[in-house]
Design a protein around this motif. Structure first.
Motif, PDB file in Angstrom:
ATOM      1  N   ASP A   1      -0.818  12.919  -8.419  1.00  0.00           N
ATOM      2  CA  ASP A   1      -1.843  13.664  -7.680  1.00  0.00           C
ATOM      3  C   ASP A   1      -1.514  13.606  -6.186  1.00  0.00           C
ATOM      4  OD1 ASP A   1      -4.128  14.693  -6.486  1.00  0.00           O
ATOM      5  OD2 ASP A   1      -5.507  13.698  -7.878  1.00  0.00           O
ATOM      6  N   LEU A   2      -0.759  14.588  -5.720  1.00  0.00           N
ATOM      7  CA  LEU A   2      -0.342  14.599  -4.319  1.00  0.00           C
ATOM      8  C   LEU A   2      -1.522  14.678  -3.369  1.00  0.00           C
ATOM      9  CD1 LEU A   2       2.797  16.929  -4.366  1.00  0.00           C
ATOM     10  CD2 LEU A   2       2.740  14.546  -3.621  1.00  0.00           C
ATOM     11  N   ALA A   3      -2.540  15.426  -3.729  1.00  0.00           N
ATOM     12  CA  ALA A   3      -3.698  15.585  -2.846  1.00  0.00           C
ATOM     13  C   ALA A   3      -4.432  14.268  -2.655  1.00  0.00           C
ATOM     14  CB  ALA A   3      -4.645  16.645  -3.409  1.00  0.00           C
ATOM     15  N   LEU A   4      -4.574  13.501  -3.733  1.00  0.00           N
ATOM     16  CA  LEU A   4      -5.235  12.204  -3.636  1.00  0.00           C
ATOM     17  C   LEU A   4      -4.404  11.257  -2.775  1.00  0.00           C
ATOM     18  CD1 LEU A   4      -7.415  10.170  -4.487  1.00  0.00           C
ATOM     19  CD2 LEU A   4      -6.039   9.688  -6.540  1.00  0.00           C
ATOM     20  N   ALA A   5      -3.102  11.250  -2.981  1.00  0.00           N
ATOM     21  CA  ALA A   5      -2.223  10.388  -2.187  1.00  0.00           C
ATOM     22  C   ALA A   5      -2.275  10.771  -0.715  1.00  0.00           C
ATOM     23  CB  ALA A   5      -0.796  10.483  -2.709  1.00  0.00           C
ATOM     24  N   ARG A   6      -2.297  12.069  -0.436  1.00  0.00           N
ATOM     25  CA  ARG A   6      -2.403  12.544   0.954  1.00  0.00           C
ATOM     26  C   ARG A   6      -3.691  12.048   1.593  1.00  0.00           C
ATOM     27  NH1 ARG A   6      -2.760  18.853   1.384  1.00  0.00           N
ATOM     28  NH2 ARG A   6      -4.604  18.360   0.119  1.00  0.00           N
ATOM     29  N   GLN A   7      -4.781  12.131   0.873  1.00  0.00           N
ATOM     30  CA  GLN A   7      -6.068  11.678   1.387  1.00  0.00           C
ATOM     31  C   GLN A   7      -6.030  10.193   1.746  1.00  0.00           C
ATOM     32  OE1 GLN A   7      -9.187  11.929  -1.503  1.00  0.00           O
ATOM     33  NE2 GLN A   7     -10.777  11.176  -0.138  1.00  0.00           N
ATOM     34  N   LYS A   8      -5.442   9.389   0.866  1.00  0.00           N
ATOM     35  CA  LYS A   8      -5.373   7.948   1.120  1.00  0.00           C
ATOM     36  C   LYS A   8      -4.462   7.654   2.312  1.00  0.00           C
ATOM     37  CE  LYS A   8      -6.351   6.484  -3.636  1.00  0.00           C
ATOM     38  NZ  LYS A   8      -7.544   5.672  -3.322  1.00  0.00           N
ATOM     39  N   TYR A   9      -3.335   8.368   2.386  1.00  0.00           N
ATOM     40  CA  TYR A   9      -2.420   8.135   3.502  1.00  0.00           C
ATOM     41  C   TYR A   9      -3.067   8.493   4.839  1.00  0.00           C
ATOM     42  CZ  TYR A   9       1.461   8.629   6.727  1.00  0.00           C
ATOM     43  OH  TYR A   9       2.271   8.520   7.834  1.00  0.00           O
ATOM     44  N   LYS A  10      -3.727   9.619   4.900  1.00  0.00           N
ATOM     45  CA  LYS A  10      -4.324  10.064   6.172  1.00  0.00           C
ATOM     46  C   LYS A  10      -5.389   9.080   6.653  1.00  0.00           C
ATOM     47  CE  LYS A  10      -5.008  14.556   6.763  1.00  0.00           C
ATOM     48  NZ  LYS A  10      -5.319  15.978   6.509  1.00  0.00           N
ATOM     49  N   LYS A  11      -6.037   8.402   5.732  1.00  0.00           N
ATOM     50  CA  LYS A  11      -7.062   7.427   6.124  1.00  0.00           C
ATOM     51  C   LYS A  11      -6.460   6.174   6.760  1.00  0.00           C
ATOM     52  CE  LYS A  11     -11.025   8.573   3.214  1.00  0.00           C
ATOM     53  NZ  LYS A  11     -12.006   8.054   2.234  1.00  0.00           N
ATOM     54  N   THR A  12      -5.143   5.997   6.673  1.00  0.00           N
ATOM     55  CA  THR A  12      -4.528   4.832   7.313  1.00  0.00           C
ATOM     56  C   THR A  12      -4.348   5.030   8.813  1.00  0.00           C
ATOM     57  OG1 THR A  12      -2.225   5.540   6.961  1.00  0.00           O
ATOM     58  CG2 THR A  12      -3.293   4.263   5.191  1.00  0.00           C
TER      59      THR A  12
ATOM     60  N   PRO B   1       0.820  -1.222   0.000  1.00  0.00           N
ATOM     61  CA  PRO B   1       0.000   0.000   0.000  1.00  0.00           C
ATOM     62  C   PRO B   1       0.850   1.267   0.000  1.00  0.00           C
ATOM     63  CG  PRO B   1      -0.111  -1.096   2.139  1.00  0.00           C
ATOM     64  CD  PRO B   1       0.552  -2.048   1.199  1.00  0.00           C
ATOM     65  N   SER B   2       2.057   1.203   0.575  1.00  0.00           N
ATOM     66  CA  SER B   2       2.938   2.379   0.566  1.00  0.00           C
ATOM     67  C   SER B   2       3.338   2.732  -0.866  1.00  0.00           C
ATOM     68  CB  SER B   2       4.180   2.109   1.412  1.00  0.00           C
ATOM     69  OG  SER B   2       3.843   1.846   2.755  1.00  0.00           O
ATOM     70  N   LEU B   3       3.673   1.721  -1.662  1.00  0.00           N
ATOM     71  CA  LEU B   3       4.007   1.967  -3.065  1.00  0.00           C
ATOM     72  C   LEU B   3       2.772   2.377  -3.868  1.00  0.00           C
ATOM     73  CD1 LEU B   3       6.545  -0.927  -3.750  1.00  0.00           C
ATOM     74  CD2 LEU B   3       7.024   1.531  -3.824  1.00  0.00           C
ATOM     75  N   GLU B   4       1.617   1.875  -3.480  1.00  0.00           N
ATOM     76  CA  GLU B   4       0.382   2.333  -4.126  1.00  0.00           C
ATOM     77  C   GLU B   4       0.202   3.828  -3.909  1.00  0.00           C
ATOM     78  OE1 GLU B   4      -3.259  -0.018  -3.590  1.00  0.00           O
ATOM     79  OE2 GLU B   4      -2.016  -1.498  -2.573  1.00  0.00           O
ATOM     80  N   ILE B   5       0.355   4.264  -2.656  1.00  0.00           N
ATOM     81  CA  ILE B   5       0.223   5.691  -2.335  1.00  0.00           C
ATOM     82  C   ILE B   5       1.252   6.502  -3.116  1.00  0.00           C
ATOM     83  CG2 ILE B   5       0.592   7.375  -0.478  1.00  0.00           C
ATOM     84  CD1 ILE B   5      -0.764   5.338   1.414  1.00  0.00           C
ATOM     85  N   TYR B   6       2.466   5.964  -3.208  1.00  0.00           N
ATOM     86  CA  TYR B   6       3.513   6.656  -3.955  1.00  0.00           C
ATOM     87  C   TYR B   6       3.159   6.759  -5.440  1.00  0.00           C
ATOM     88  CZ  TYR B   6       8.184   7.594  -5.860  1.00  0.00           C
ATOM     89  OH  TYR B   6       9.252   8.123  -6.530  1.00  0.00           O
ATOM     90  N   SER B   7       2.584   5.710  -5.985  1.00  0.00           N
ATOM     91  CA  SER B   7       2.227   5.747  -7.401  1.00  0.00           C
ATOM     92  C   SER B   7       1.170   6.812  -7.673  1.00  0.00           C
ATOM     93  CB  SER B   7       1.732   4.369  -7.863  1.00  0.00           C
ATOM     94  OG  SER B   7       0.486   4.044  -7.288  1.00  0.00           O
ATOM     95  N   TYR B   8       0.213   6.974  -6.745  1.00  0.00           N
ATOM     96  CA  TYR B   8      -0.766   8.046  -6.874  1.00  0.00           C
ATOM     97  C   TYR B   8      -0.105   9.412  -6.707  1.00  0.00           C
ATOM     98  CZ  TYR B   8      -4.516   4.562  -6.493  1.00  0.00           C
ATOM     99  OH  TYR B   8      -5.357   3.494  -6.711  1.00  0.00           O
ATOM    100  N   ALA B   9       0.841   9.501  -5.776  1.00  0.00           N
ATOM    101  CA  ALA B   9       1.464  10.783  -5.438  1.00  0.00           C
ATOM    102  C   ALA B   9       2.253  11.361  -6.602  1.00  0.00           C
ATOM    103  CB  ALA B   9       2.385  10.615  -4.228  1.00  0.00           C
ATOM    104  N   ARG B  10       2.758  10.543  -7.466  1.00  0.00           N
ATOM    105  CA  ARG B  10       3.551  11.044  -8.589  1.00  0.00           C
ATOM    106  C   ARG B  10       2.704  11.864  -9.554  1.00  0.00           C
ATOM    107  NH1 ARG B  10       6.306   6.889 -11.714  1.00  0.00           N
ATOM    108  NH2 ARG B  10       7.876   8.461 -12.214  1.00  0.00           N
TER     109      ARG B  10
END
Length: 544
Positions: free
Chosen positions: A491-502, A480-489
């Motif tokens: 869309d940082l805002a989307l990746a931030r949203q997913k990370y905060k939900k963890t 999931p960490s690499l998933e978040i990173y793949s989104y972050a490359r």
């Protein structure tokens, strides 16, 4: 009310070893700030604890409400204090104070004694008028599990023996680890196997998965994950290894210097970037960051340290009641700070309760990757070429972690399901078999270590003694960490949203529910091939 099976400590231990200096940290202005963790405890305090334990037991059985409440609160304050003192002395020892080990064991014994005592009273506590207060937050199933959790004296004797064996291992020099680890590990494995039998498990790895690391899957279910690692992660690592050489060769001298300066930077020298990143994440994360930089506890290791690594643990006393981070000398770089702060922030937000270690490592590893993605878009000193190399290096490191951690898990599965005739000669055989099952031991060693492979101490000797059955959490959480990173490359805002939900959980979620938390954050499970499809796209360099 609940005494942890182990004082929760989240650790990062790599191929080198760190240490701690004095109780000093550097603040954002480069000045020294004393953070005193001295305490007072003597035999009178210990005698008072024993008297209050006796008072409580008599009041509980005699239904004396006045005595019951007062003695219970006194016992709990003392036990949490001792658990905290134990942690402090562990950190003092890590920093290089050899005399701290005896004090650590002194408090270790007190906490173990209190645990045995409390286990013996669960049924009486359940039958008392204060049942709801004693077991607040527990389900009936969890209460019944506690009532039947009383461990025999032999269990605590084994735990004590394990501490002695681990002390012998920790005292080995880096050169001695290669030749002497296997003998110590064999003795530990025999102890762990016996401990599992005492607790009603056929295998120690089954016990550890369920009762220590709060995992929602069994060791045998990891085989599906192993297949995805073999088919996706190993080829990705090999491809990126080849790509990295071309990308590094294309760097100018100035770009190489910038890349090196980043890897060598510590959290203090990059404090402004870290603060800006905290503002980007916002909310409780920023509050936690502000707190640690001003009032929180950080300990740095020096050249005389006994422990090389980094870990985050918790100080339970009412007067402290906060996390603390330890960084050994080799682990004081910026990304390690960001990694450990992921643990720290979770403690600040959710407290020190039971949690899935897979989820805990997602908090740290996803934070590290999200920070790197944010930095590459917000620090103009990184040219597109440097960003490409940073991307490759971080994904390569993730691939190595996934493969090594998965190998170690398979290795431990074989060890803990072995016969009673297990010998030190079996360990290297099992480790090679684990590598072959993931795509070829020699292939993996070539991809990770290259020409140095024959001089490298087998990774299992670094990680399976202090942390038995732990390292699969690094592999699982990297997905999931690499998933978040793949989104972050993109869309940082989307990746931030997913990370905060963890770590900012919905009301019906628990920290022990790794897979459910991922689902709520709209992240794929490590057991879902779609997660690996997403990770596979990281093979593509997209210069920003």
């Amino acid at each position: 009310m609940k005494l942890s099976k182990r004082i929760l400590s989240l650790a990062l231990v790599g191929l080198s070893v760190l240490s701690l200096s004095s109780c000093l940290i550097l603040d954002g202005n480069g000045t020294r700030v004393r953070k005193d963790l001295s305490y007072t405890w003597d035999e009178e305090n210990y005698d008072a604890l024993l008297k209050n334990m006796d008072r409580f037991e008599k009041a509980l059985k005699g239904k004396n409400d006045f005595e019951l409440v007062g003695s219970w609160l006194s016992v709990q304050r003392s036990i949490y204090a001792c658990a905290t003192y134990r942690t402090i002395e562990h950190i003092n020892y890590a920093q290089g104070d050899d005399s701290a080990y005896d004090r650590y064991m002194y408090f270790y014994d007190i906490v173990a004694e209190a645990s045995k005592w409390q286990e013996s009273l669960y049924q009486d506590m359940y039958d008392s008028a204060y049942k709801d207060q004693f077991f607040q937050g527990y389900t009936e199933e969890e209460i019944q599990k506690l009532i039947h959790s009383k461990k025999p004296d032999a269990y605590y004797e084994l735990e004590k023996k394990q501490e002695e064996l681990l002390k012998g291992y920790r005292d080995l020099t880096d050169e001695e680890i290669q030749d002497h680890t296997a003998d110590i590990y064999l003795a530990l494995v025999k102890n762990y196997k016996e401990e599992a039998k005492l607790l009603g498990y056929d295998s120690y790895i089954d016990y550890a998965y369920k009762d220590i690391y709060e995992r929602e899957y069994t060791p045998s279910e990891v085989s599906t994950f192993n297949g995805y690692v073999k088919d996706t992660v190993l080829p990705l690592m090999q491809n990126l290894n080849n790509l990295r050489e071309d990308k590094v060769n294309a760097l100018t001298d100035e770009e190489k210097n910038r890349l090196n300066s980043f890897h060598q930077a510590n959290y203090n020298t990059m404090i402004e970037d870290i603060k800006d990143y905290g503002t980007f994440i916002g909310d409780s994360y920023k509050n936690s960051l502000d707190f640690i930089l001003k009032d929180g506890y950080i300990r740095l290791g020096g050249v005389n340290a006994n422990i090389d690594g980094a870990f985050t643990t918790y100080l339970f006393m009412d007067s402290l009641d906060q996390p603390i981070i330890y960084f050994g000398p080799s682990y004081q770089n910026t990304l390690t700070f960001i990694h450990e702060f992921g643990h720290y922030n979770n403690f600040m937000v959710n407290g020190p309760g039971a949690m899935s270690y897979d989820l805990a490592e997602t908090h740290s590893q996803a934070n590290e990757l999200l920070f790197l993605a944010w930095l590459s878009k917000n620090d103009n000193s990184f040219t597109p070429n440097v960003v490409d190399v940073l991307h490759i290096d971080e994904v390569l490191d993730a691939c190595r972690v996934i493969i090594l951690a998965t190998m170690v898990n398979d290795f431990e599965y074989r060890v803990y399901h072995s016969s009673d005739t297990l010998s030190v000669d079996d360990f290297d055989i099992y480790y090679q078999e684990a590598g072959d099952a993931l795509g070829g031991y020699d292939t993996i060693m070539d991809a990770i270590y290259g020409e140095n492979k024959t001089n490298v101490t087998a990774y299992w000797k670094r990680v399976v003694l202090d942390n038995p059955c732990y390292y699969i959490s690094y592999a699982m959480s990297k997905i999931p960490s690499l998933e978040i990173y793949s989104y972050a490359r993109n869309d940082l805002a989307l990746a931030r949203q997913k990370y905060k939900k963890t770590y900012t959980l919905e009301n019906d979620l628990k920290l022990t529910e790794f897979l459910r938390v991922l689902e709520n954050a709209e992240l794929y499970s490590p057991f879902d091939s779609k997660a690996f499809d997403l990770i596979e796209t990281l093979n593509i360099i997209e210069t920003n």
